[in-house]
Design a protein around this motif. Sequence first.
Motif, PDB file in Angstrom:
ATOM      1  N   GLU A  76       0.838  -1.201   0.000  1.00  0.00           N
ATOM      2  CA  GLU A  76       0.000   0.000   0.000  1.00  0.00           C
ATOM      3  C   GLU A  76       0.876   1.255   0.000  1.00  0.00           C
ATOM      4  OE1 GLU A  76      -3.412   1.666   2.933  1.00  0.00           O
ATOM      5  OE2 GLU A  76      -3.023  -0.484   3.045  1.00  0.00           O
ATOM      6  N   TYR A  77       1.916   1.193   0.815  1.00  0.00           N
ATOM      7  CA  TYR A  77       2.842   2.321   0.939  1.00  0.00           C
ATOM      8  C   TYR A  77       3.578   2.569  -0.367  1.00  0.00           C
ATOM      9  CZ  TYR A  77       6.424   5.280   3.087  1.00  0.00           C
ATOM     10  OH  TYR A  77       7.241   6.324   3.408  1.00  0.00           O
ATOM     11  N   VAL A  78       4.051   1.475  -0.975  1.00  0.00           N
ATOM     12  CA  VAL A  78       4.772   1.573  -2.245  1.00  0.00           C
ATOM     13  C   VAL A  78       3.848   2.115  -3.334  1.00  0.00           C
ATOM     14  CG1 VAL A  78       5.854   0.188  -4.073  1.00  0.00           C
ATOM     15  CG2 VAL A  78       6.501  -0.173  -1.700  1.00  0.00           C
ATOM     16  N   GLU A  79       2.596   1.684  -3.306  1.00  0.00           N
ATOM     17  CA  GLU A  79       1.618   2.150  -4.279  1.00  0.00           C
ATOM     18  C   GLU A  79       1.462   3.673  -4.205  1.00  0.00           C
ATOM     19  OE1 GLU A  79      -1.740  -0.663  -4.417  1.00  0.00           O
ATOM     20  OE2 GLU A  79      -2.887   1.060  -5.140  1.00  0.00           O
ATOM     21  N   LEU A  80       1.409   4.193  -2.983  1.00  0.00           N
ATOM     22  CA  LEU A  80       1.301   5.644  -2.795  1.00  0.00           C
ATOM     23  C   LEU A  80       2.512   6.357  -3.391  1.00  0.00           C
ATOM     24  CD1 LEU A  80       0.001   5.859   0.902  1.00  0.00           C
ATOM     25  CD2 LEU A  80      -1.258   6.497  -1.141  1.00  0.00           C
ATOM     26  N   GLU A  81       3.688   5.769  -3.153  1.00  0.00           N
ATOM     27  CA  GLU A  81       4.915   6.377  -3.673  1.00  0.00           C
ATOM     28  C   GLU A  81       4.895   6.393  -5.203  1.00  0.00           C
ATOM     29  OE1 GLU A  81       8.702   5.737  -1.808  1.00  0.00           O
ATOM     30  OE2 GLU A  81       7.718   7.258  -0.598  1.00  0.00           O
ATOM     31  N   ILE A  82       4.437   5.320  -5.782  1.00  0.00           N
ATOM     32  CA  ILE A  82       4.390   5.205  -7.240  1.00  0.00           C
ATOM     33  C   ILE A  82       3.446   6.253  -7.827  1.00  0.00           C
ATOM     34  CG2 ILE A  82       3.683   3.679  -9.140  1.00  0.00           C
ATOM     35  CD1 ILE A  82       6.321   2.855  -7.821  1.00  0.00           C
ATOM     36  N   LYS A  83       2.344   6.482  -7.109  1.00  0.00           N
ATOM     37  CA  LYS A  83       1.361   7.477  -7.559  1.00  0.00           C
ATOM     38  C   LYS A  83       1.802   8.901  -7.255  1.00  0.00           C
ATOM     39  CE  LYS A  83      -2.665   4.592  -6.556  1.00  0.00           C
ATOM     40  NZ  LYS A  83      -3.683   4.500  -5.480  1.00  0.00           N
ATOM     41  N   LYS A  84       3.029   9.028  -6.723  1.00  0.00           N
ATOM     42  CA  LYS A  84       3.590  10.339  -6.350  1.00  0.00           C
ATOM     43  C   LYS A  84       2.785  11.006  -5.238  1.00  0.00           C
ATOM     44  CE  LYS A  84       6.653  10.045  -9.648  1.00  0.00           C
ATOM     45  NZ  LYS A  84       7.858   9.344  -9.229  1.00  0.00           N
TER      46      LYS A  84
ATOM     47  N   GLU B  90      13.259  -4.686   2.381  1.00  0.00           N
ATOM     48  CA  GLU B  90      12.049  -5.242   1.790  1.00  0.00           C
ATOM     49  C   GLU B  90      11.322  -4.175   0.970  1.00  0.00           C
ATOM     50  OE1 GLU B  90      10.988  -8.422   2.672  1.00  0.00           O
ATOM     51  OE2 GLU B  90       9.052  -8.422   1.672  1.00  0.00           O
ATOM     52  N   TYR B  91      11.235  -2.978   1.540  1.00  0.00           N
ATOM     53  CA  TYR B  91      10.558  -1.852   0.903  1.00  0.00           C
ATOM     54  C   TYR B  91      11.266  -1.465  -0.396  1.00  0.00           C
ATOM     55  CZ  TYR B  91      10.189   3.200   0.091  1.00  0.00           C
ATOM     56  OH  TYR B  91      10.104   4.428  -0.481  1.00  0.00           O
ATOM     57  N   GLU B  92      12.605  -1.376  -0.322  1.00  0.00           N
ATOM     58  CA  GLU B  92      13.356  -0.979  -1.511  1.00  0.00           C
ATOM     59  C   GLU B  92      13.231  -2.029  -2.615  1.00  0.00           C
ATOM     60  OE1 GLU B  92      17.197  -0.039   0.048  1.00  0.00           O
ATOM     61  OE2 GLU B  92      16.563   1.957   0.664  1.00  0.00           O
ATOM     62  N   ALA B  93      13.237  -3.284  -2.219  1.00  0.00           N
ATOM     63  CA  ALA B  93      13.090  -4.369  -3.189  1.00  0.00           C
ATOM     64  C   ALA B  93      11.719  -4.293  -3.860  1.00  0.00           C
ATOM     65  CB  ALA B  93      13.276  -5.714  -2.498  1.00  0.00           C
ATOM     66  N   LEU B  94      10.696  -4.056  -3.041  1.00  0.00           N
ATOM     67  CA  LEU B  94       9.327  -3.973  -3.543  1.00  0.00           C
ATOM     68  C   LEU B  94       9.170  -2.786  -4.501  1.00  0.00           C
ATOM     69  CD1 LEU B  94       6.730  -5.588  -3.061  1.00  0.00           C
ATOM     70  CD2 LEU B  94       6.109  -3.967  -1.299  1.00  0.00           C
ATOM     71  N   LEU B  95       9.731  -1.652  -4.086  1.00  0.00           N
ATOM     72  CA  LEU B  95       9.676  -0.439  -4.903  1.00  0.00           C
ATOM     73  C   LEU B  95      10.353  -0.680  -6.251  1.00  0.00           C
ATOM     74  CD1 LEU B  95       8.700   2.522  -4.603  1.00  0.00           C
ATOM     75  CD2 LEU B  95      11.004   3.114  -3.890  1.00  0.00           C
ATOM     76  N   ASP B  96      11.478  -1.374  -6.185  1.00  0.00           N
ATOM     77  CA  ASP B  96      12.234  -1.696  -7.379  1.00  0.00           C
ATOM     78  C   ASP B  96      11.394  -2.542  -8.343  1.00  0.00           C
ATOM     79  OD1 ASP B  96      14.831  -1.142  -8.382  1.00  0.00           O
ATOM     80  OD2 ASP B  96      15.242  -3.295  -8.302  1.00  0.00           O
ATOM     81  N   VAL B  97      10.764  -3.560  -7.812  1.00  0.00           N
ATOM     82  CA  VAL B  97       9.939  -4.466  -8.622  1.00  0.00           C
ATOM     83  C   VAL B  97       8.785  -3.698  -9.267  1.00  0.00           C
ATOM     84  CG1 VAL B  97       8.302  -6.395  -8.492  1.00  0.00           C
ATOM     85  CG2 VAL B  97      10.516  -6.549  -7.327  1.00  0.00           C
ATOM     86  N   VAL B  98       8.096  -2.881  -8.450  1.00  0.00           N
ATOM     87  CA  VAL B  98       6.931  -2.154  -8.946  1.00  0.00           C
ATOM     88  C   VAL B  98       7.334  -1.137 -10.010  1.00  0.00           C
ATOM     89  CG1 VAL B  98       5.047  -0.593  -8.294  1.00  0.00           C
ATOM     90  CG2 VAL B  98       5.650  -2.487  -6.801  1.00  0.00           C
ATOM     91  N   GLU B  99       8.434  -0.439  -9.766  1.00  0.00           N
ATOM     92  CA  GLU B  99       8.901   0.550 -10.739  1.00  0.00           C
ATOM     93  C   GLU B  99       9.270  -0.096 -12.060  1.00  0.00           C
ATOM     94  OE1 GLU B  99      11.965   2.572  -8.601  1.00  0.00           O
ATOM     95  OE2 GLU B  99      10.706   4.306  -8.178  1.00  0.00           O
ATOM     96  N   ASN B 100       9.925  -1.240 -11.970  1.00  0.00           N
ATOM     97  CA  ASN B 100      10.330  -1.933 -13.191  1.00  0.00           C
ATOM     98  C   ASN B 100       9.144  -2.501 -13.957  1.00  0.00           C
ATOM     99  OD1 ASN B 100      13.057  -1.392 -13.019  1.00  0.00           O
ATOM    100  ND2 ASN B 100      13.450  -3.159 -11.699  1.00  0.00           N
TER     101      ASN B 100
END
Length: 96
Positions: A51-59, A82-92
Amino acid sequence: MNIQELIQRVRNKLSRKDDLSIEAVHGFLRVLEQVREDELSCVEIHQKLDEYVELEIKKEDAAHIMPLIREHLDLCPGCCEEYEALLDVVENSDQN
Ligand SMILES: [Zn+2]
């Protein structure tokens, strides 16, 4: 919860065997501080991390919307990784 009372209780328990050293008291206090600051457990963080990563992706301002998560990530290297890995996956996956 009264921390001093708690320490006194621990001290009373331990003093039957040994005197509780200053170091032990300080160590105990550090643990209490950690618990107080770190209100969410790692398991709860993992459940909310997507959920947190999703917010970051949506700026969105994720750190402002979910400050406890941000706080935990700053304190906990495991969750931060874990967060950085998840962010990396979602961004890619977004680029595909
Ligand atoms: Zn954690």
